[in-house]
Design an enzyme around this catalytic site. Structure first.
Site, PDB file in Angstrom:
ATOM      1  N   SER A  11     -33.160  -7.555  39.227  1.00 50.34           N
ATOM      2  CA  SER A  11     -32.304  -8.587  38.654  1.00 50.34           C
ATOM      3  C   SER A  11     -32.245  -9.824  39.559  1.00 50.34           C
ATOM      4  CB  SER A  11     -30.897  -8.028  38.460  1.00 50.34           C
ATOM      5  OG  SER A  11     -30.397  -7.587  39.708  1.00 50.34           O
ATOM      6  N   GLU A 158     -25.037 -11.389  47.589  1.00 48.18           N
ATOM      7  CA  GLU A 158     -25.683 -12.576  46.996  1.00 48.18           C
ATOM      8  C   GLU A 158     -25.060 -13.867  47.515  1.00 48.18           C
ATOM      9  OE1 GLU A 158     -27.659 -12.803  43.552  1.00 48.18           O
ATOM     10  OE2 GLU A 158     -28.559 -10.916  44.170  1.00 48.18           O
ATOM     11  N   CYS A 192     -28.108   1.193  44.875  1.00 53.93           N
ATOM     12  CA  CYS A 192     -28.292  -0.204  44.470  1.00 53.93           C
ATOM     13  C   CYS A 192     -29.169  -0.848  45.536  1.00 53.93           C
ATOM     14  CB  CYS A 192     -26.956  -0.925  44.385  1.00 53.93           C
ATOM     15  SG  CYS A 192     -27.115  -2.711  44.151  1.00 53.93           S
ATOM     16  N   HIS A 194     -29.445  -3.707  46.575  1.00 55.71           N
ATOM     17  CA  HIS A 194     -28.806  -4.717  47.439  1.00 55.71           C
ATOM     18  C   HIS A 194     -28.128  -4.097  48.665  1.00 55.71           C
ATOM     19  CE1 HIS A 194     -29.224  -7.480  44.083  1.00 55.71           C
ATOM     20  NE2 HIS A 194     -28.680  -8.446  44.795  1.00 55.71           N
TER      21      HIS A 194
HETATM   22  N1  DGL Z   1     -29.980  -4.477  42.767  1.00 52.06           N
HETATM   23  C1  DGL Z   1     -29.485  -3.962  41.537  1.00 52.06           C
HETATM   24  C2  DGL Z   1     -29.457  -2.439  41.566  1.00 52.06           C
HETATM   25  O1  DGL Z   1     -30.201  -1.811  42.292  1.00 52.06           O
HETATM   26  C3  DGL Z   1     -28.132  -4.463  41.096  1.00 52.06           C
HETATM   27  C4  DGL Z   1     -27.872  -5.899  41.215  1.00 52.06           C
HETATM   28  C5  DGL Z   1     -27.192  -6.459  40.007  1.00 52.06           C
HETATM   29  O2  DGL Z   1     -26.055  -6.088  39.693  1.00 52.06           O
HETATM   30  O3  DGL Z   1     -27.848  -7.271  39.371  1.00 52.06           O
HETATM   31  O4  DGL Z   1     -28.686  -1.859  40.841  1.00 52.06           O
END
Ligand code: DGL
Length: 273
Positions: A11, A158, A192, A194
């Site tokens: 994303s 972010e 996730c 991130h």
């Molecule tokens: N990096 C995404 C994940 O692994 C989530 C980031 C988003 O919420 O867009 O779930």
């Protein structure tokens, strides 16, 4: 036979933490990274929206020739992968493949826990999909899975706030909630892509001796195994040690933030959807 790069989709920036590990392990291949920064975060969006956005981006990577696309995003893997694999591929690209990041993690994680209690930290989308408990139960039916949605963590990353006191506040709050469900958790999945950016803060708020699982290495190892098992796909992957980066938002902004995730400078191009 035409040979083309492997596509890596997220994303936004998070998938760069996965790409980094994939390139470390499989440097010989070419890659195209696509971040849908214009529409991120996905984590709080509906099933339908995440599916629609993910499919659109997968099609873009197919149009660029990619024979294989990795959804390096848990939210997209949780909400869109199954539909794409089971309904769309047959119509749009029967000879191409799309893989996610949840299955490789769940295949392994049950071997790491001694107490049989595993924690999953993820976006609201990933947690509400129940993908982790469902997939873990297939491989390790006796393991108990406890989940905590951390909707503030992606915005903290972010917005470059991952080293701030604000980050400590939210990370501690979510970790406390997770352990209030079970104090026997000994293994935690960072569900996730991130979250590896928050790893030092997460460790600071965890009890000692917890296995903390980041997905990059696991996914790259499983990709390597997949390519060995599937020569029909591997033979379509080009090998020129080249990486191209695309973002659906401003390339300038992407380049400014991406190096934090990727560990080195990134030069991207804008892609209009
Ligand atoms: N990096 C995404 C994940 O692994 C989530 C980031 C988003 O919420 O867009 O779930």
């Amino acid at each position: 036979m035409n040979k083309n790069p492997i596509g890596i989709f997220d994303s936004g920036y998070g998938g760069l933490t996965v790409l980094k590990e994939i390139v470390k392990q499989l440097p010989q291949y070419d890659y195209i990274y696509l971040g849908d920064n214009a529409r991120s975060p996905y984590g709080t969006r509906s099933f339908e929206t995440i599916y629609e956005y993910t499919l659109e981006c997968v099609k873009q990577l197919f149009d660029k020739g990619c024979p294989l696309v990795i959804l390096a995003c848990n939210t997209a893997s949780a909400k869109a992968l199954r539909n794409i694999q089971q309904k769309d591929l047959i119509k749009i690209a029967p000879n191409k493949r799309v893989l996610g990041v949840i299955r490789p993690t769940t295949e392994l994680v049950g071997k790491l826990t001694k107490t049989g209690h595993i924690g999953v930290l993820g976006t609201s989308g990933t947690v509400s999909s129940n993908s982790y408990p469902i997939e873990i139960a297939k491989f390790f039916p006796d393991v108990k899975v406890f989940q905590e949605a951390c909707p503030m963590w992606v915005p903290l990353v972010e917005n470059n706030e991952f080293n701030s006191i604000g980050a400590d506040y939210f990370i501690k709050q979510n970790i406390d909630h997770l352990f209030s469900q079970s104090n026997k958790i000994d293994t935690i999945i960072l569900g996730c892509t991130h979250y590896p950016l928050l790893i030092e803060k997460i460790k600071k708020h965890l009890p000692p001796n917890i296995n903390l699982i980041s997905q990059g290495e696991i996914v790259s190892g499983k990709l390597s195994e997949y390519l060995t098992r599937h020569p029909e796909i591997e033979q379509q992957c080009s090998k020129g040690n080249n990486i191209e980066f695309f973002t659906t938002d401003s390339a300038e902004n992407f380049d400014a933030a991406a190096s934090i995730f990727y560990g080195e400078a990134v030069h991207s191009k804008h892609l209009s959807l």
